[in-house]
Design a protein around this motif. Structure first.
Motif, short mmCIF file in Angstrom:
data_model
loop_
_atom_site.label_atom_id
_atom_site.label_comp_id
_atom_site.label_asym_id
_atom_site.label_seq_id
_atom_site.Cartn_x
_atom_site.Cartn_y
_atom_site.Cartn_z
N TRP A 39 0.81 -1.22 0.00
CA TRP A 39 0.00 0.00 0.00
C TRP A 39 0.84 1.27 0.00
O TRP A 39 0.35 2.36 -0.30
CB TRP A 39 -1.00 0.02 1.15
CG TRP A 39 -0.43 -0.12 2.53
CD1 TRP A 39 -0.37 -1.27 3.26
CD2 TRP A 39 0.15 0.90 3.33
NE1 TRP A 39 0.22 -1.02 4.48
CE2 TRP A 39 0.55 0.31 4.55
CE3 TRP A 39 0.38 2.26 3.16
CZ2 TRP A 39 1.16 1.02 5.57
CZ3 TRP A 39 1.00 2.98 4.18
CH2 TRP A 39 1.37 2.36 5.36
N LEU A 40 2.14 1.16 0.29
CA LEU A 40 3.00 2.35 0.22
C LEU A 40 3.04 2.93 -1.19
O LEU A 40 3.20 4.14 -1.36
CB LEU A 40 4.42 2.02 0.67
CG LEU A 40 4.66 1.93 2.16
CD1 LEU A 40 6.10 1.52 2.43
CD2 LEU A 40 4.35 3.24 2.86
N ASP A 42 0.75 3.60 -3.02
CA ASP A 42 -0.33 4.58 -3.15
C ASP A 42 0.07 5.95 -2.61
O ASP A 42 -0.70 6.91 -2.72
CB ASP A 42 -1.59 4.11 -2.40
CG ASP A 42 -2.15 2.84 -2.98
OD1 ASP A 42 -1.92 2.56 -4.17
OD2 ASP A 42 -2.83 2.11 -2.23
N HIS A 43 1.25 6.06 -2.01
CA HIS A 43 1.69 7.30 -1.39
C HIS A 43 2.89 7.88 -2.14
O HIS A 43 3.89 8.25 -1.54
CB HIS A 43 2.02 7.06 0.08
CG HIS A 43 0.83 6.65 0.87
ND1 HIS A 43 -0.03 7.55 1.43
CD2 HIS A 43 0.33 5.43 1.14
CE1 HIS A 43 -1.01 6.90 2.03
NE2 HIS A 43 -0.81 5.60 1.86
N PRO A 52 3.99 7.64 4.76
CA PRO A 52 3.11 8.68 5.30
C PRO A 52 3.33 8.92 6.79
O PRO A 52 3.72 8.01 7.54
CB PRO A 52 1.71 8.14 5.03
CG PRO A 52 1.87 6.68 4.81
CD PRO A 52 3.26 6.45 4.33
#
Length: 94
Positions: A39-40, A42-43, A52
């Motif tokens: 999911w990193l 997505d940042h 984040p």
């Protein structure tokens, strides 16, 4: 991890915990990359994946609880943490 003297941290992002020899301090370790923490990805800002601030806060709260503290009074980030890219990730290409 235990063969290297490390204990599991009990946190999804913090990979290991280590008590110092005198037992007065606790050290927490993590490997944060888009490969190991998908999911990193997505940042990303300008093509660079950044960890984040909420992730830092969550890790700090976990470390505080593990060491007997019930409060993180202040957490200052002076620069963003760039996640390892697929090329630099020691876990290998993804």
């Amino acid at each position: 991890m235990t063969a290297a003297g490390l204990d599991a941290s009990g946190h999804a992002l913090l990979g290991a915990a280590l008590a110092t020899a005198d037992g007065d301090e606790q050290i927490f370790s993590a490997r944060l990359s888009a490969r190991t923490v998908p999911w990193l990805a997505d940042h990303a800002v300008g093509g660079t994946v950044l960890v984040p601030g909420a992730a830092f806060a969550d890790m700090a709260v976990h470390a505080a609880r593990e060491t007997g503290c019930d409060l993180v009074e202040e957490l200052t980030m002076t620069a963003p943490l760039r996640s390892a890219t697929r090329g630099d990730d020691p876990a290998g290409p993804g």
